[in-house]
Design a protein around this motif. Sequence first.
Motif, short mmCIF file in Angstrom:
data_model
loop_
_atom_site.label_atom_id
_atom_site.label_comp_id
_atom_site.label_asym_id
_atom_site.label_seq_id
_atom_site.Cartn_x
_atom_site.Cartn_y
_atom_site.Cartn_z
N VAL A 52 10.30 11.10 2.07
CA VAL A 52 9.43 9.95 2.85
C VAL A 52 9.06 9.07 1.56
O VAL A 52 8.40 10.04 0.81
CB VAL A 52 8.63 10.43 3.68
CG1 VAL A 52 7.91 9.06 4.01
CG2 VAL A 52 9.24 10.84 4.95
N VAL A 53 9.25 7.85 1.38
CA VAL A 53 8.68 6.95 0.69
C VAL A 53 7.70 5.91 1.55
O VAL A 53 8.23 5.10 2.20
CB VAL A 53 9.36 6.27 -0.24
CG1 VAL A 53 8.72 5.36 -1.35
CG2 VAL A 53 10.26 7.12 -1.27
N CYS A 54 6.31 6.11 1.39
CA CYS A 54 5.37 5.52 1.90
C CYS A 54 4.57 4.32 1.03
O CYS A 54 4.16 4.83 0.14
CB CYS A 54 4.15 6.34 2.51
SG CYS A 54 2.94 5.42 3.22
N THR A 55 4.76 3.16 1.37
CA THR A 55 4.41 2.18 0.27
C THR A 55 3.03 1.49 0.91
O THR A 55 2.65 0.34 0.39
CB THR A 55 5.33 0.95 0.34
OG1 THR A 55 5.83 0.45 1.52
CG2 THR A 55 6.68 1.68 -0.31
N SER A 56 2.47 2.08 1.97
CA SER A 56 1.26 1.55 2.44
C SER A 56 0.26 2.74 2.39
O SER A 56 0.57 3.66 1.95
CB SER A 56 1.35 0.92 4.04
OG SER A 56 1.85 2.12 4.88
N GLU A 108 -9.22 3.60 13.58
CA GLU A 108 -7.89 2.59 13.28
C GLU A 108 -6.80 3.22 12.64
O GLU A 108 -5.59 2.52 12.71
CB GLU A 108 -8.46 1.39 12.57
CG GLU A 108 -9.53 0.81 13.64
CD GLU A 108 -10.13 -0.42 12.72
OE1 GLU A 108 -9.73 -0.69 11.85
OE2 GLU A 108 -11.18 -0.81 13.29
N LYS A 109 -6.75 4.22 11.60
CA LYS A 109 -5.80 4.71 10.93
C LYS A 109 -5.06 5.89 11.42
O LYS A 109 -4.28 6.56 11.05
CB LYS A 109 -6.38 4.96 9.38
CG LYS A 109 -6.77 3.82 8.76
CD LYS A 109 -7.47 4.07 7.34
CE LYS A 109 -7.63 2.67 6.71
NZ LYS A 109 -8.57 2.96 5.56
N ASN A 110 -5.44 6.20 12.98
CA ASN A 110 -4.81 7.61 13.45
C ASN A 110 -3.18 7.32 13.74
O ASN A 110 -2.56 8.26 13.47
CB ASN A 110 -5.53 8.02 14.77
CG ASN A 110 -6.70 8.70 14.47
OD1 ASN A 110 -6.96 9.15 13.44
ND2 ASN A 110 -7.68 8.95 15.55
N ASP A 111 -2.94 6.03 13.81
CA ASP A 111 -1.44 5.76 14.08
C ASP A 111 -0.43 6.32 13.13
O ASP A 111 0.32 6.90 12.90
CB ASP A 111 -1.17 4.58 14.64
CG ASP A 111 -1.68 4.06 15.90
OD1 ASP A 111 -2.09 4.88 16.58
OD2 ASP A 111 -1.79 2.57 16.04
N THR A 112 -0.97 5.97 11.57
CA THR A 112 -0.36 6.20 10.54
C THR A 112 -0.23 7.95 10.35
O THR A 112 0.65 8.50 10.16
CB THR A 112 -1.26 5.74 9.26
OG1 THR A 112 -1.28 4.40 9.26
CG2 THR A 112 -0.25 6.12 7.95
N SER A 129 -5.63 5.22 -6.68
CA SER A 129 -5.78 3.78 -6.62
C SER A 129 -5.67 3.06 -7.72
O SER A 129 -5.66 1.71 -7.90
CB SER A 129 -7.05 3.30 -5.80
OG SER A 129 -8.18 3.98 -6.59
N GLU A 130 -5.86 3.48 -8.82
CA GLU A 130 -5.83 2.90 -10.04
C GLU A 130 -4.47 2.96 -10.75
O GLU A 130 -4.23 2.01 -11.53
CB GLU A 130 -6.89 3.66 -11.02
CG GLU A 130 -8.20 3.69 -10.65
CD GLU A 130 -8.72 2.39 -10.99
OE1 GLU A 130 -8.97 2.20 -12.29
OE2 GLU A 130 -9.21 1.76 -10.29
N ALA A 131 -3.95 4.07 -10.97
CA ALA A 131 -2.82 4.32 -11.98
C ALA A 131 -1.38 3.55 -11.41
O ALA A 131 -1.32 3.82 -10.00
CB ALA A 131 -2.54 5.69 -12.01
N THR A 166 3.61 -0.13 -4.87
CA THR A 166 4.39 -1.06 -5.63
C THR A 166 3.94 -2.08 -6.31
O THR A 166 4.52 -2.58 -7.24
CB THR A 166 5.61 -1.51 -4.76
OG1 THR A 166 4.82 -2.35 -3.73
CG2 THR A 166 6.49 -0.50 -4.03
N GLN A 167 2.52 -2.38 -6.12
CA GLN A 167 1.72 -3.57 -6.75
C GLN A 167 0.35 -3.36 -6.68
O GLN A 167 -0.23 -2.57 -5.86
CB GLN A 167 1.85 -4.89 -5.80
CG GLN A 167 3.24 -5.55 -5.90
CD GLN A 167 3.39 -6.71 -4.78
OE1 GLN A 167 3.21 -6.62 -3.88
NE2 GLN A 167 3.09 -7.79 -5.54
#
Length: 475
Positions: A341-345, A260-264, A287-289, A316-317
Amino acid sequence: MASNGGDKKLHIVMFPWLAFGHILPYLELAKLIAQKGHLISFVSTPRNIDRLPKLPPNLASHLQLIKLPLPKLHNLPDNAEATTDVPYNLVPFLKKAYDALEQPLARFLESSTPDWIFYDFAPYWAGPLASNLGIKTVFFIVFTASSMGFFGPPPDMMSTDPIRKKPEDLIVPPPWVPFSTTVAFRYFEAMRIFGGFSGDPDSGVSDSYRAGAAIQNCDIVAIRTCSEFEPEWIQLLENIYRKPVLPVGQLPSTTCDDEEKNDTWRWVKDWLEKQRRGTVVYVAFGSEAKPSLEEVREIALGLEKSGLPFFWVLRTQRGPYDEDVLKLPDGFEDRTRGRGVVCTSWAPQLKILAHESVGGFLTHSGWSSVVEAIQNEKPLVLLTCLVEALNAKLLEEKKMGHSIPRDERDGSFTSESVAESLRLVMVEEEGRIYREKIKEVKDLFVNREIQDRYVNDLLAYLRDYKSTKLGDGDC
């Protein structure tokens, strides 16, 4: 693969804290044990179980995923089941909800009658709970031995009158470390972390007390490290814990591809393919900082000034209830378009680090990220946010990473120091030592035979410990 040291198959329960920096190393160890024919019951909350990487089909009969619903707290948002789902100020409530899993876990242990339970620092109550049911206990530590050694003997961790009474006491190696080391906090880090040594008004129990009680109440300690890497620190832990401390190896990631994540990955790979070999800075803080808004600004401007291409995974959150949303400096993305590139996902970190165009990793020093960088021979530029500061000191001491210079009092840093550090580690002759050292230690961290030996030794110890104790009439 046949298990060594007898035919006895064990049933082991694994119960990690609700943070993916803990859950995933627990899962890696679970997979390695399950491969040898033992039964693993991997226990977490429903949403965390559903977010785990896909398991190899051949492990289906030996690795069962057990869902324990997280009790509801009015302070905790719906669907908040991991630290990545909530801002820092709500994590204590996550711990409080986690503590309420004590009775559901007890019922599961009673019905499943495992031989052993491996538990984390947060469920300090799991040791006595399991022992009362005749189940042997392992406190499995995902932190380095040096970090744990710095925090000290369990009685001091649990004491209301500890040896270290003020932040300044944390900026020097502690008195129980008999060898020379630079592993200690800087002043600004000590100021940030010191609250963890005192009581937590929201969860009711400090992290320091939790970890001390977890050590004190277990039969043996297992730790994510190897004796070739931290021999003096492992010996120190045995001395101050007064019980066996078993290294289980570095547990490099063996995550299966998720279709499912191959598109990314497709678009990420397409961008990486257009960059020159060894030139891209990969930037991610786990995932923490979560850096502050001012820190994000200086990181961004530093990337811009470095002149290097970059791929930045920017969270970002911390979950949808985090009101402090990070923003990039005005015009930054326009000025760096085509170069960065800035990836926010979500982004596939292991695949990115494996790509030949990536030449360095700007990281918070979380140990899973460090291991993944070493797996792929990527030199490290370090910018810590939380307790990973001790990891950074160890990496500096071993010439395996370079920390971005910061103000000792407030932890601030400049875009110039970011740019200079990136170029030092990735480009300049002076930083060659960092590039070479990572390659030197790779085999120690990811060698399958070494990792397999650690797991075999652990399993042999668990079998022998169980049979010896039963033979002595101690159970």
